[in-house]
Design a protein around this motif. Structure first.
Motif, short mmCIF file in Angstrom:
data_model
loop_
_atom_site.label_atom_id
_atom_site.label_comp_id
_atom_site.label_asym_id
_atom_site.label_seq_id
_atom_site.Cartn_x
_atom_site.Cartn_y
_atom_site.Cartn_z
N ASP A 86 0.84 -1.21 0.00
CA ASP A 86 0.00 0.00 0.00
C ASP A 86 0.87 1.26 0.00
OD1 ASP A 86 -2.24 -1.57 0.01
OD2 ASP A 86 -2.71 -1.28 2.14
N GLU A 87 1.95 1.23 0.80
CA GLU A 87 2.82 2.40 0.88
C GLU A 87 3.52 2.65 -0.45
OE1 GLU A 87 6.21 4.19 3.84
OE2 GLU A 87 6.38 2.07 3.29
N MET A 88 4.05 1.60 -1.06
CA MET A 88 4.75 1.76 -2.34
C MET A 88 3.79 2.26 -3.42
SD MET A 88 8.03 0.91 -2.07
CE MET A 88 8.71 0.07 -3.51
N THR A 89 2.58 1.73 -3.44
CA THR A 89 1.59 2.16 -4.42
C THR A 89 1.22 3.62 -4.22
OG1 THR A 89 0.71 -0.09 -4.55
CG2 THR A 89 -0.69 1.68 -5.38
N GLU A 90 1.02 4.01 -2.96
CA GLU A 90 0.67 5.41 -2.67
C GLU A 90 1.80 6.35 -3.05
OE1 GLU A 90 -0.54 8.25 1.14
OE2 GLU A 90 -0.76 6.07 1.30
N LEU A 91 3.04 5.96 -2.76
CA LEU A 91 4.18 6.78 -3.15
C LEU A 91 4.26 6.93 -4.67
CD1 LEU A 91 6.76 5.31 -0.62
CD2 LEU A 91 6.18 7.75 -0.81
N ALA A 92 4.00 5.84 -5.39
CA ALA A 92 4.00 5.91 -6.86
C ALA A 92 2.91 6.86 -7.36
CB ALA A 92 3.81 4.52 -7.45
N GLU A 93 1.74 6.77 -6.75
CA GLU A 93 0.62 7.64 -7.16
C GLU A 93 0.91 9.11 -6.89
OE1 GLU A 93 -3.00 4.37 -6.57
OE2 GLU A 93 -2.53 5.80 -4.96
N ASN A 94 1.79 9.36 -5.91
CA ASN A 94 2.13 10.73 -5.56
C ASN A 94 3.43 11.20 -6.21
OD1 ASN A 94 -0.11 11.31 -3.89
ND2 ASN A 94 0.80 10.14 -2.22
N GLY A 95 3.90 10.44 -7.21
CA GLY A 95 5.00 10.92 -8.04
C GLY A 95 6.39 10.64 -7.54
N ALA A 96 6.56 9.70 -6.60
CA ALA A 96 7.90 9.36 -6.12
C ALA A 96 8.69 8.64 -7.21
CB ALA A 96 7.80 8.50 -4.87
N ALA A 97 10.01 8.66 -7.07
CA ALA A 97 10.90 7.87 -7.91
C ALA A 97 11.45 6.72 -7.06
CB ALA A 97 12.05 8.73 -8.44
N PHE A 98 11.81 5.61 -7.72
CA PHE A 98 12.18 4.40 -7.00
C PHE A 98 13.53 3.88 -7.49
CE2 PHE A 98 7.67 4.90 -6.77
CZ PHE A 98 7.32 4.46 -5.50
N MET A 99 14.39 3.52 -6.54
CA MET A 99 15.70 2.99 -6.86
C MET A 99 15.94 1.72 -6.06
SD MET A 99 19.44 4.84 -6.34
CE MET A 99 18.89 6.31 -7.21
N THR A 100 16.38 0.66 -6.74
CA THR A 100 16.74 -0.59 -6.09
C THR A 100 18.23 -0.82 -6.26
OG1 THR A 100 14.55 -1.54 -6.51
CG2 THR A 100 16.33 -3.07 -6.00
N ILE A 101 18.93 -1.05 -5.14
CA ILE A 101 20.37 -1.32 -5.18
C ILE A 101 20.58 -2.77 -4.77
CG2 ILE A 101 22.64 -0.68 -4.32
CD1 ILE A 101 21.56 2.12 -3.78
N LEU A 102 20.99 -3.60 -5.73
CA LEU A 102 21.13 -5.03 -5.53
C LEU A 102 22.55 -5.38 -5.09
CD1 LEU A 102 19.40 -6.09 -8.87
CD2 LEU A 102 18.33 -6.05 -6.62
#
Length: 409
Positions: A86-102
């Motif tokens: 829910d948090e990730m979806t809400e952040l996406a809806e509010n225009g956040a950018a996402f970075m994954t460091i493997l």
């Protein structure tokens, strides 16, 4: 000559300015293993210097994850991560950018019962379905990159002295992502432009089918009407460009879900769910997987294919010349982020909506009607080699060489 610290600093800057292309007053979400804290801190600094409103860091620990798989109850792997999703979806809806460091250990889950892993992946994938739809429609900016950990380095350079393994992996990463160059951002601009030229050429051709031929592979992939060849430089819904993979060497599109026929053989090991699948072969009829074998990791491959109905079909076909930097390095990274950029590859599972004309604004039903596959998973596997030939077949049946002996014709 650049120092390690200078290269790492350039790498962090690439992640922020090229990877997610962070905009002023935008929120950045960073998902990373705790081993990557040194790079994460640099990314956070670069993000705030670029005007970030907030940087949210989610750390995870591979050893903690392994302890859970060894000791937790079976039921715990069927419990969806609702609050996180829910948090990730809400952040996406509010225009956040996402970075994954493997910084994954390819053998982390060796010995864990495959059903536990697949139950977690199925539960997690279902919970994250809406977020994934946003991601695959380019609603927001997102990127993935890597951090060299001791376990990963030992897997990649097993014959090197232990004290040299991590440095060897860092040198390889910095070269692959152009962080060892004096102006990495300019180098990336030129690189993305070259990939775009290849995409443009293929989009002008509008091939009806692709025929892949090499040892163990004889596969025909039909492409849907209105398919679009893309490269990793994409535009989000606000029109800001981002690069989803660092590194990247591919151009790719979506196959017609029911239009794949023949057999494909892997050419590199696939690290999936903390296990290795190697020397495997998959046969398709009318798009659906009807037979498969594997010399290593057959149970893991089975769990992947049985993830849901959509995991019996393909969602991506990607072209990478054998004469590409990562391929020519001769290094097997045991992680798809790098290995897919050394080899033509296919993806089991969902297709990207942006690989279809108008797809970004289509409903899931409309995408399905247009021939795109949907699934809770998307897993690339490598099938390119220096012997691979690819023929483009036009709608009127003419055949044209696209790849000859592993490289662009």
């Amino acid at each position: 000559m650049l120092t390690f610290e200078q290269k790492l600093d350039r790498y962090a800057e690439l992640a922020v300015k090229v990877g997610v292309n962070l905009q002023p007053n935008q929120t950045l979400v960073v998902n990373a293993m705790i081993e990557a804290a040194e790079l994460v801190r640099l990314v956070v600094k670069k993000a705030y210097e670029a005007g970030a409103k907030n940087v949210k860091v989610n750390y995870s620990d591979e050893q903690v994850n392994r302890i859970r798989y060894d000791l937790a109850s079976d039921e715990s792997f069927l419990e969806p991560p609702k609050y996180y999703a829910d948090e990730m979806t809400e952040l996406a809806e509010n225009g956040a950018a996402f970075m994954t460091i493997l910084s994954a250990n390819p053998d982390l889950m060796k010995g864990v019962h495959p059903e536990r892993i697949s139950n977690y992946q199925r539960t997690f994938g279902s919970a994250m379905a809406k977020y994934r739809q946003y991601q695959q429609a380019d609603k927001m900016s997102w990127t993935g990159l890597a951090f060299a950990s001791p376990d990963w380095a030992a897997k990649v350079f097993p014959d090197a002295p232990q004290e040299e393994q991590v440095q060897l992996l860092w040198d390889a990463i910095f070269q692959a992502v152009r962080a060892d160059q004096e102006d990495p951002i300019a180098a990336w601009e030129a690189h993305i432009e070259k990939l775009q030229q290849k995409s443009d050429e293929l989009n002008r051709k509008k091939y009806h089918k692709l025929h892949f031929m090499s040892e163990g592979t004889d596969l025909v992939v039909e492409l849907p009407e209105g398919h679009i060849w893309a490269q990793a430089g994409s535009l989000n819904e606000k029109g800001d460009r981002f690069v989803a993979n660092i590194p990247t060497e591919e151009v790719f599109t979506a196959p017609l879900k029911t239009g794949v026929n023949g057999t494909v053989r892997s050419t590199k090991p696939l690290s999936y769910g903390g296990n290795i699948i190697d020397n495997f072969s998959i046969t398709f009829e009318n798009g659906r997987i009807v037979h498969y074998t594997a010399e290593e990791g057959l149970d893991t491959l089975t769990r992947l294919i049985e993830m849901d109905e959509g995991s019996h079909y393909l969602g991506e076909v990607a072209l990478v010349p054998y004469a590409s930097p990562i391929s020519e390095s001769g290094i097997l990274y045991y992680t798809t982020l790098f290995d897919e950029n050394a080899s033509c590859h296919l993806a089991i599972g969902s297709a990207y909506a942006f690989n279809l004309e108008g797809g970004k604004t289509m409903t899931s039903e409309q995408l399905a009607e247009s021939g795109l596959n949907a699934s809770i998973t998307h897993v690339d596997f490598m099938m390119g080699s220096k012997e691979l030939n690819i023929t483009g077949i036009t709608h009127d049946g003419q055949e044209e060489p696209i790849f000859v002996n592993g490289n662009w014709a």
